[in-house]
Design an enzyme around this catalytic site. Sequence first.
Site, PDB file in Angstrom:
ATOM      1  N   GLU A 261       0.819  -1.217   0.000  1.00  0.00           N
ATOM      2  CA  GLU A 261       0.000   0.000   0.000  1.00  0.00           C
ATOM      3  C   GLU A 261       0.848   1.260   0.000  1.00  0.00           C
ATOM      4  O   GLU A 261       0.566   2.219  -0.728  1.00  0.00           O
ATOM      5  CB  GLU A 261      -0.948  -0.008   1.207  1.00  0.00           C
ATOM      6  CG  GLU A 261      -1.966  -1.139   1.211  1.00  0.00           C
ATOM      7  CD  GLU A 261      -2.931  -1.104   0.032  1.00  0.00           C
ATOM      8  OE1 GLU A 261      -3.018  -0.059  -0.648  1.00  0.00           O
ATOM      9  OE2 GLU A 261      -3.587  -2.127  -0.219  1.00  0.00           O
TER      10      GLU A 261
ATOM     11  N   HIS B 200      -6.433  -5.458 -10.293  1.00  0.00           N
ATOM     12  CA  HIS B 200      -5.845  -6.416  -9.365  1.00  0.00           C
ATOM     13  C   HIS B 200      -5.597  -7.772 -10.017  1.00  0.00           C
ATOM     14  O   HIS B 200      -4.903  -8.621  -9.454  1.00  0.00           O
ATOM     15  CB  HIS B 200      -6.747  -6.591  -8.145  1.00  0.00           C
ATOM     16  CG  HIS B 200      -6.858  -5.361  -7.307  1.00  0.00           C
ATOM     17  ND1 HIS B 200      -7.813  -4.387  -7.554  1.00  0.00           N
ATOM     18  CD2 HIS B 200      -6.145  -4.935  -6.240  1.00  0.00           C
ATOM     19  CE1 HIS B 200      -7.679  -3.421  -6.660  1.00  0.00           C
ATOM     20  NE2 HIS B 200      -6.672  -3.725  -5.857  1.00  0.00           N
TER      21      HIS B 200
END
Length: 557
Positions: free
Chosen positions: A351, A452
């Site tokens: 992240e 993703h």
Amino acid sequence: MSSLAKAISVAILMGAAGQSVAAINGAAVDRAHAAIRQNPTAIRASAADAFTARSVSVDADGTEHVRMDRTYRGLRVIGGDMVVHSRGGVMKSASLTLAKPINVGVTPGLSADDAIVAAGVQFGTQFNAVPTTSLVVFAGRNNPKLAYDVVYAGMTKEGTPQRLHYFVDALNGEILATDSAVKTGTLPGDRYGTGTPPSPPVLTPATGTGNSLFAGTQPLGTAWNASRRLFELKDLTRGSTHIKDLGNGYRLEAGTLVVDADNKWGNGAMSDRVSTGVDAAYGFAKTWDYYKSNFGREGIRGDGAGAWGGIHYFINYVNAFWSDECFCMAFGDGDGTSIRPLVTIDIIGHEVSHGVTASTAGLIYSGESGGLNEATSDIFGAMIEYYANNAKQPPNYVIGEQIFVNQAWNKNIRTMFKPYLDKISPDCYPNDANPAGGGNRTPAAWAGLDVHYNSGVANHFFYLLAEGAVVPAGYEAGTPANLGPSDLVCNGNTGLAGIGRDAAQQIWYRALTTYFTSTTNYAAARVATLQAAEDLFGAGSPQVTAVADAWNAVSVL
């Protein structure tokens, strides 16, 4: 910083000869503008274009890389950014995806309200702010078009804050593309009510002891607040990176700085809310150290400033996210039954690395550029895990496996060496003639994949580049995965050899920071990584050959 990184780049810290950093920046920018004027064809310039420098880096040999944003007749050009590469005032090349000079009218055929309605059909009704619009030129496809950038803010059903950009064709209302960010408010604790603000607290660096959920017992960088007579979970040695407790709410501005009386943090279990914060602080510290040690990068933006992390976001939140707007990350606690808090080091590294991408290439979060954005975070998340080398969190190329309460070979978020183990992510780049490889799709089906999932191709490339066609332990023949070398390549090259993690991560980082732009696709990523390998190791080197072989093995030709 590795000797390899030192050899290739000294960034802007070349002021020893008497020039200030600002002077070097200004001179490099001036030279880049001159190169643009002298080479309009190379950068697809039109007479109505203007350019603004965003960042500058300088190699040890004096080669300058100036990242530029473009406007057309005063409008932002989405996908018009580029990097000008020059030496001694002579342009060497430019990295960009714009196919041809822009030539569009700037009078829209539909109103801003019509564009808001068109975007709203996709966003739905869960918005919490008035949508905004601005006219732009969208150049993310072959033919630049006048468009509205319509921004909707809201929250998903699972509780993730949203800030979605819809690029709406200003003539016919078609949704050309989307981009995703996160909307947040004022940072907590940074503003006061009426009256005189209190004096800044007196903080001194300290070292505490943390008992984490995943990483074991770890030393933590903390701060002694002499005004409050408390220790803060704030690392003054890493840009004042700090941790806040969000109280299981969803408002990032409502967080409270984590403090302690004795500088001993957490108990290694969920019974102490601070245990999660220990993992977060540990992950932030290792991520900071990884980028500094390997690339000489001081902080996520390279400016020495630390981010902050919010633990205990929302209720039963099974996710984590990074937001450039608050320069922060939020961590969910999981669902309380099958998923644990999302504070493992690979997830944190993933992240936070979105922040590195945003401050460099700025890869748009949709289509192939979005997949490369996600893959970049997976790549560096895995490399940060290897850098930490913590026996409590054994490093591997599997993302997020530790958050599952009941662990198994097929319980994870992603597997980089064989993306299709999730039965969704393609192993290989598709083509109509031979969509070979697990989960591969025709180009038409590929175009609709979530970022993703299409990220798997770049993850797969990186694994093969670093490790070769070698099946990781626990996934080989005879295990439930039952993989052999032929399962790891799309072209039958089972003899593919890796160049090692250090060389592979240096190549990917240089490609990201020096050659990728906001709309880089897989074809351009191949070109960029080949150039990065040549910069680092020389033309015709084994590393350059290995990059080409690894891309071939995932069908990016």
